[in-house]
Motif scaffolding. Structure first.
Motif, PDB file in Angstrom:
ATOM      1  N   ASP A 200       0.852  -1.197   0.000  1.00 41.31           N
ATOM      2  CA  ASP A 200       0.000   0.000   0.000  1.00 41.31           C
ATOM      3  C   ASP A 200       0.881   1.239   0.000  1.00 41.31           C
ATOM      4  O   ASP A 200       1.890   1.287   0.713  1.00 41.31           O
ATOM      5  N   PHE A 201       0.521   2.246  -0.794  1.00 42.45           N
ATOM      6  CA  PHE A 201       1.273   3.494  -0.790  1.00 42.45           C
ATOM      7  C   PHE A 201       0.358   4.623  -1.256  1.00 42.45           C
ATOM      8  O   PHE A 201      -0.662   4.392  -1.912  1.00 42.45           O
ATOM      9  N   GLN A 202       0.720   5.832  -0.872  1.00 39.99           N
ATOM     10  CA  GLN A 202      -0.076   7.012  -1.205  1.00 39.99           C
ATOM     11  C   GLN A 202       0.795   8.062  -1.875  1.00 39.99           C
ATOM     12  O   GLN A 202       1.985   8.191  -1.569  1.00 39.99           O
ATOM     13  N   LYS A 203       0.180   8.828  -2.754  1.00 38.07           N
ATOM     14  CA  LYS A 203       0.879   9.933  -3.390  1.00 38.07           C
ATOM     15  C   LYS A 203       1.109  11.053  -2.386  1.00 38.07           C
ATOM     16  O   LYS A 203       0.257  11.338  -1.554  1.00 38.07           O
ATOM     17  N   GLY A 204       2.267  11.678  -2.534  1.00 40.81           N
ATOM     18  CA  GLY A 204       2.539  12.879  -1.777  1.00 40.81           C
ATOM     19  C   GLY A 204       2.196  14.100  -2.604  1.00 40.81           C
ATOM     20  O   GLY A 204       1.338  14.052  -3.489  1.00 40.81           O
ATOM     21  N   ASP A 205       2.898  15.183  -2.355  1.00 40.83           N
ATOM     22  CA  ASP A 205       2.565  16.446  -3.015  1.00 40.83           C
ATOM     23  C   ASP A 205       3.105  16.566  -4.432  1.00 40.83           C
ATOM     24  O   ASP A 205       2.626  17.382  -5.218  1.00 40.83           O
ATOM     25  N   ILE A 206       4.132  15.778  -4.775  1.00 41.37           N
ATOM     26  CA  ILE A 206       4.755  15.920  -6.102  1.00 41.37           C
ATOM     27  C   ILE A 206       4.979  14.552  -6.745  1.00 41.37           C
ATOM     28  O   ILE A 206       6.049  14.244  -7.234  1.00 41.37           O
ATOM     29  N   ALA A 207       3.932  13.727  -6.804  1.00 44.24           N
ATOM     30  CA  ALA A 207       4.067  12.350  -7.285  1.00 44.24           C
ATOM     31  C   ALA A 207       4.179  12.225  -8.806  1.00 44.24           C
ATOM     32  O   ALA A 207       4.622  11.182  -9.308  1.00 44.24           O
ATOM     33  N   GLU A 208       3.802  13.229  -9.549  1.00 44.59           N
ATOM     34  CA  GLU A 208       3.790  13.124 -11.011  1.00 44.59           C
ATOM     35  C   GLU A 208       5.183  12.857 -11.556  1.00 44.59           C
ATOM     36  O   GLU A 208       6.147  13.554 -11.233  1.00 44.59           O
ATOM     37  N   GLY A 209       5.283  11.817 -12.394  1.00 41.85           N
ATOM     38  CA  GLY A 209       6.564  11.475 -12.984  1.00 41.85           C
ATOM     39  C   GLY A 209       7.372  10.479 -12.165  1.00 41.85           C
ATOM     40  O   GLY A 209       8.489  10.128 -12.542  1.00 41.85           O
ATOM     41  N   TYR A 210       6.802  10.016 -11.067  1.00 39.56           N
ATOM     42  CA  TYR A 210       7.462   9.046 -10.197  1.00 39.56           C
ATOM     43  C   TYR A 210       6.546   7.844  -9.981  1.00 39.56           C
ATOM     44  O   TYR A 210       5.328   7.959 -10.084  1.00 39.56           O
ATOM     45  N   SER A 211       7.143   6.692  -9.667  1.00 36.29           N
ATOM     46  CA  SER A 211       6.352   5.533  -9.261  1.00 36.29           C
ATOM     47  C   SER A 211       7.114   4.776  -8.186  1.00 36.29           C
ATOM     48  O   SER A 211       8.343   4.895  -8.073  1.00 36.29           O
ATOM     49  N   VAL A 212       6.369   4.023  -7.373  1.00 34.15           N
ATOM     50  CA  VAL A 212       6.972   3.256  -6.288  1.00 34.15           C
ATOM     51  C   VAL A 212       6.315   1.893  -6.206  1.00 34.15           C
ATOM     52  O   VAL A 212       5.266   1.639  -6.805  1.00 34.15           O
ATOM     53  N   SER A 213       6.939   1.006  -5.429  1.00 34.88           N
ATOM     54  CA  SER A 213       6.335  -0.271  -5.075  1.00 34.88           C
ATOM     55  C   SER A 213       6.718  -0.574  -3.636  1.00 34.88           C
ATOM     56  O   SER A 213       7.710  -0.068  -3.121  1.00 34.88           O
TER      57      SER A 213
END
Lengths: 114, 113
Positions: free
Chosen positions: B54-67
């Protein structure tokens, strides 16, 4: 969302002088407040944390901070600066609803003159 | 020694390339975070995860991805959609208890070739 303002991107003091780094947060009272220190090209290290148990919080290396609700401030002080205190300092607050989310100020670089 | 390990220390990205920054922790923390640091702007939250898968976007998530497939690991991919990726990236972890202190890695400095 919370916001954090650190007044003064650069502060310069003489060795042995008082250090005062300013931090103000947005009006809703945050549950937790922090000060971190960062040395060049390194991660951040915790200096101290406010958790409502006491308004004056003592941290490592002689630093302390006072929580003032009426002024929405959490300024960091140290009575006598050392050369080794030269670093960048960040104030941070937790989100009022999601305590695991944090907001950081833009940082204050402290220069200590001999 | 317990702590957070970020690798590599320096990374260079070519135009149109995706790159992945590694973050591993052995503190048994549930929550992990990625921040971007630019001069004079402090730390800005990219993504955070409070539990595995489970993960949530922060304030500047555009252009990034996580796992977040494992508790110990929280890699960040900077995709080609991130047009200004040059920055210092910091990974952190903490317990899930509200307002617990964050422990930071030493950072990865990403530059564009």
């Amino acid at each position: 969302a919370q916001s954090v303002t650190q007044l003064g991107s650069h502060v310069s003091v003489s060795e042995g002088a008082l250090v005062l780094l300013r931090c103000n947060y947005s009006s809703s009272v945050p549950p937790y407040l922090f000060w971190y220190v960062q040395y060049p090209n390194q991660g951040l290290q915790l200096l101290l944390k406010y958790t409502s148990a006491a308004t004056l919080v003592k941290g490592i290396n002689g630093f302390e901070a006072e929580f003032k609700k009426s002024e929405t401030s959490f300024h960091l002080t140290k009575p006598s600066a050392h050369m080794s205190d030269a670093a960048e300092y960040f104030c941070a607050v937790s989100d009022g609803y999601n305590f695991n989310k944090f907001y950081f100020g833009s940082g204050t670089k402290l220069n200590v003159k001999p | 020694d317990g702590g957070i390990t970020q690798s590599p220390k320096y990374l260079f990205r070519k135009e149109g390339q995706n790159v992945t920054l590694s973050c591993e922790q052995n503190l048994n923390h549930d929550a992990m975070y990625w921040y971007r640091q630019d001069p004079g702007q402090g730390l800005r939250l990219i993504y955070y995860s409070q539990i595995v898968n489970d993960f949530q976007k922060g304030d500047i998530a555009e252009g990034y991805s996580v796992s977040r497939e494992k508790k110990e690991s929280f890699p960040l991919t900077v995709t080609s959609a991130q047009k200004n990726p040059t920055a210092f990236y910091l990974c952190a972890s903490s317990n899930r208890q509200g307002g617990d202190i964050q422990y930071f890695g030493a950072g990865t400095r990403l530059s564009v070739l």
